[in-house]
Design a protein around this motif. Structure first.
Motif, PDB file in Angstrom:
ATOM      1  N   GLY A 164      -0.465   5.215   1.747  1.00  0.00           N
ATOM      2  CA  GLY A 164      -0.268   5.981   0.109  1.00  0.00           C
ATOM      3  C   GLY A 164      -0.125   7.429   0.373  1.00  0.00           C
ATOM      4  O   GLY A 164       0.732   8.035  -0.025  1.00  0.00           O
ATOM      5  N   GLN A 216      -6.073   3.046  -9.100  1.00  0.00           N
ATOM      6  CA  GLN A 216      -6.366   4.193 -10.006  1.00  0.00           C
ATOM      7  C   GLN A 216      -6.241   4.055 -11.541  1.00  0.00           C
ATOM      8  O   GLN A 216      -7.089   4.623 -12.234  1.00  0.00           O
ATOM      9  N   CYS A 242       0.946  -1.112  -0.030  1.00  0.00           N
ATOM     10  CA  CYS A 242      -0.088   0.132   0.027  1.00  0.00           C
ATOM     11  C   CYS A 242       0.922   1.323  -0.008  1.00  0.00           C
ATOM     12  O   CYS A 242       0.396   2.363  -0.758  1.00  0.00           O
ATOM     13  N   LEU A 279      -7.160  -3.243   2.327  1.00  0.00           N
ATOM     14  CA  LEU A 279      -6.326  -2.811   1.205  1.00  0.00           C
ATOM     15  C   LEU A 279      -6.730  -1.245   0.771  1.00  0.00           C
ATOM     16  O   LEU A 279      -5.875  -0.324   0.613  1.00  0.00           O
ATOM     17  N   ILE A 280      -8.240  -1.015   0.852  1.00  0.00           N
ATOM     18  CA  ILE A 280      -8.420   0.547   0.415  1.00  0.00           C
ATOM     19  C   ILE A 280      -7.881   1.267   1.784  1.00  0.00           C
ATOM     20  O   ILE A 280      -7.237   2.272   1.367  1.00  0.00           O
ATOM     21  N   VAL A 295       0.208   0.451  -4.465  1.00  0.00           N
ATOM     22  CA  VAL A 295      -1.107  -0.207  -4.852  1.00  0.00           C
ATOM     23  C   VAL A 295      -2.313   0.817  -5.220  1.00  0.00           C
ATOM     24  O   VAL A 295      -2.862   0.416  -6.147  1.00  0.00           O
ATOM     25  N   GLY A 296      -2.232   1.774  -4.542  1.00  0.00           N
ATOM     26  CA  GLY A 296      -3.324   3.100  -5.116  1.00  0.00           C
ATOM     27  C   GLY A 296      -2.960   3.353  -6.566  1.00  0.00           C
ATOM     28  O   GLY A 296      -4.110   3.602  -7.078  1.00  0.00           O
ATOM     29  N   THR A 318      -4.316   1.645   1.581  1.00  0.00           N
ATOM     30  CA  THR A 318      -3.721   2.740   0.493  1.00  0.00           C
ATOM     31  C   THR A 318      -3.923   4.002   0.787  1.00  0.00           C
ATOM     32  O   THR A 318      -3.144   4.977   0.223  1.00  0.00           O
ATOM     33  N   GLU A 349     -10.964  -2.062  -8.362  1.00  0.00           N
ATOM     34  CA  GLU A 349     -11.251  -2.114  -7.256  1.00  0.00           C
ATOM     35  C   GLU A 349     -12.797  -2.861  -7.231  1.00  0.00           C
ATOM     36  O   GLU A 349     -13.139  -3.414  -6.124  1.00  0.00           O
TER      37      GLU A 349
END
Length: 206
Positions: free
Chosen positions: A131, A64, A55, A123-124, A59-60, A127, A70
């Motif tokens: 991130g 994107q 992350c 994960l989200i 990963v972000g 990130t 996603e």
């Protein structure tokens, strides 16, 4: 040192809220012998730290660049989360303190991987938190921040494993059953919420 402490506190804020990893570690500490408890904790720490690094380092950017990814993560992750919750609802609630419980190490590794890397929220959130924080760090300090984050993961999961193991003798089969039912219900609700997020993203985006 300041950057390390920032990474440490950020790591605690990321890992401390009750989630799939913590529930997995707690249930292991309640039902398994201590060597397996600490081995499980170390395996979870490995996946947690590697996810945090992924992350932190990008990963972000991939999500994107590939918007469909996603949605795929939400769909697959929600189904896996619901499956884990159903497993807890049907888990055996007997504590056999006189019997050595031996779960195949492959199952421990695969489950630890699932509750970490296949957890969409982790994960989200990872990130967004890690991130975004990376962009604010001075050049050349990434290693200090990542070290702090990793230290928080090690401290948290080893502490949880130790505390639950010590309290395990006071926990009856009825208590374990209640914990499994509550955790299972929470996880299923969480999985349904993730699935609804997937539905909204696919069918209700203008």
């Amino acid at each position: 040192m300041d950057i390390y402490l920032q990474g440490f506190t950020m790591g605690l804020a990321y890992v401390a809220p009750i989630g799939l990893q913590n529930l997995f570690v707690i249930n292991t500490a309640l039902t398994q012998p201590k060597p397996r408890v600490y081995l499980t904790a170390l395996i979870v720490i490995f996946f947690d730290v590697t996810l945090g690094m992924a992350c932190f380092f990008g990963v972000g950017a991939v999500v994107q660049a590939l918007p469909w990814l996603e949605s795929a993560i939400l769909l697959i992750g929600s189904l896996i989360v619901i499956w884990i919750g159903l497993g807890l609802l049907h888990a055996k609630d007997n504590l056999h303190t006189d019997t050595k419980v031996d779960i195949p190490i492959f199952k421990v590794i695969s489950t630890a991987c699932v509750v970490t890397w296949f957890n969409p929220q982790a994960l989200i959130d990872g990130t967004m938190m890690l991130g975004a924080f990376k962009a604010t760090l001075p050049t050349g300090t990434d290693l200090f921040f990542v070290s702090g984050f990793a230290s928080a993961s090690v401290l948290w999961f080893l502490t949880v494993s130790t505390v639950i193991s010590l309290l395990g003798a006071r926990i009856t089969s009825k208590t374990l059953r209640i914990i499994n039912l509550l955790c299972g219900a929470v996880i299923i609700f969480y999985g349904l919420k993730l699935f609804w997020s997937f539905v909204q993203g696919v069918f209700f985006v203008s």
